[in-house]
Each structure stands twice: as C-alpha cells, then as structure tokens.
Design a protein around this motif. Structure first.
Motif, PDB file in Angstrom:
ATOM      1  N   GLU A  34       2.393  -6.576  -2.356  1.00  0.00           N
ATOM      2  CA  GLU A  34       1.110  -6.536  -3.061  1.00  0.00           C
ATOM      3  C   GLU A  34       0.141  -5.813  -2.150  1.00  0.00           C
ATOM      4  O   GLU A  34       0.117  -6.051  -0.934  1.00  0.00           O
ATOM      5  CB  GLU A  34       0.617  -7.957  -3.355  1.00  0.00           C
ATOM      6  N   ILE A  35      -0.649  -4.923  -2.727  1.00  0.00           N
ATOM      7  CA  ILE A  35      -1.614  -4.153  -1.937  1.00  0.00           C
ATOM      8  C   ILE A  35      -2.984  -4.270  -2.594  1.00  0.00           C
ATOM      9  O   ILE A  35      -3.134  -4.039  -3.789  1.00  0.00           O
ATOM     10  CB  ILE A  35      -1.217  -2.666  -1.828  1.00  0.00           C
ATOM     11  N   GLU A  36      -3.988  -4.631  -1.787  1.00  0.00           N
ATOM     12  CA  GLU A  36      -5.373  -4.611  -2.241  1.00  0.00           C
ATOM     13  C   GLU A  36      -6.124  -3.617  -1.374  1.00  0.00           C
ATOM     14  O   GLU A  36      -5.686  -3.294  -0.262  1.00  0.00           O
ATOM     15  CB  GLU A  36      -6.009  -6.000  -2.182  1.00  0.00           C
ATOM     16  N   ALA A  37      -7.238  -3.098  -1.898  1.00  0.00           N
ATOM     17  CA  ALA A  37      -7.933  -2.047  -1.169  1.00  0.00           C
ATOM     18  C   ALA A  37      -9.434  -2.094  -1.414  1.00  0.00           C
ATOM     19  O   ALA A  37      -9.900  -2.624  -2.426  1.00  0.00           O
ATOM     20  CB  ALA A  37      -7.389  -0.679  -1.581  1.00  0.00           C
ATOM     21  N   ILE A  38     -10.149  -1.506  -0.483  1.00  0.00           N
ATOM     22  CA  ILE A  38     -11.589  -1.300  -0.595  1.00  0.00           C
ATOM     23  C   ILE A  38     -11.836   0.189  -0.392  1.00  0.00           C
ATOM     24  O   ILE A  38     -11.310   0.780   0.555  1.00  0.00           O
ATOM     25  CB  ILE A  38     -12.372  -2.114   0.443  1.00  0.00           C
TER      26      ILE A  38
END
Length: 130
Positions: free
Chosen positions: A116-120
C-alpha cells in the motif's frame, strides 16, 4: 478550504474515506492498493506496478508530476522482498526522489494485498481539477 476527492478512474472505495484530500496547495493521497484490480492476487512487483500507475494517474489528473511528490509512505507485508520493487520505484521517481518511509506491516485490508502506498504532493497553483 478542504476539498475531498474521489476519482472515477480508480477502483471503487470500499471504506469510510476518499482517495485524496486537498488543503493549502497540498494533495494528501490515501493509501493505494491493488484491491479490486486484476492483480489483487498477483506478486508484489505486479501490485506495485498497479499502485504506482494509480498514483501517476492521480498526479496527472491534478496537473502534477512525480517532481511534485513531497513524501511517500510505503507499507509492505514482507520487507525482505523490497529488492524486487526498488527499481520500479527508481523508474517512477526518475531523478525526483521524494522523502519516503517504508514500513513492514503484518497485514493490509485484504489478505491478498502485499503493498500500500500513500503520498503527499504539492499542487500547482494554476493546475488540477476543482
């Protein structure tokens, strides 16, 4: 102003969240997975390819690019497999490396999922969708 974003081109959300939130020229992208895609049961590299594709589609839709990534957080269920996706990450980032955290977790929202990848990302002041 805070703007909640759900994208029709991503898999349907099955939980109490949105794909992203915009606030003060910053885009906060929720954790992206291969859930609901053809590679949900696939190996880590295939799931990574899917998740990075989703991330790039969001950035493109918001008139951003990988150079606008500020911070990426990657969750994997088996950190010993990191070498199998490292080159994929370099290929996507090109020469625009973001700050990054990598965390091994015992499980994700479905037992098939391996990453899972989250980003800003920084939003361009005159780009993106409203």
């Amino acid at each position: 102003m805070i703007q909640k974003c759900s994208y029709d081109f991503l898999p349907v959300i099955a939980g109490p969240y949105v794909h992203a939130t915009k606030h003060n020229q910053t885009l906060y992208i929720s954790g992206l997975t291969a859930f609901g895609t053809d590679v949900q049961c696939g190996e880590l590299s295939k799931q990574t390819e899917e998740v990075l594709s989703q991330l790039l589609k969001i950035l493109d839709y918001e008139a951003c690019s990988v150079s606008d990534l500020i911070k990426v957080t990657i969750f994997v269920t088996d950190i010993t497999q990191l070498s199998s996706i490292r080159q994929q990450l370099f290929d996507v980032y090109q020469n625009h490396l973001p700050a990054c955290s990598l965390v091994e977790v015992s499980a994700l929202i479905h037992s098939d999922l391996k990453i899972e990848i989250e980003a800003i990302a920084a939003l361009n002041s005159n780009g993106g969708h409203q």
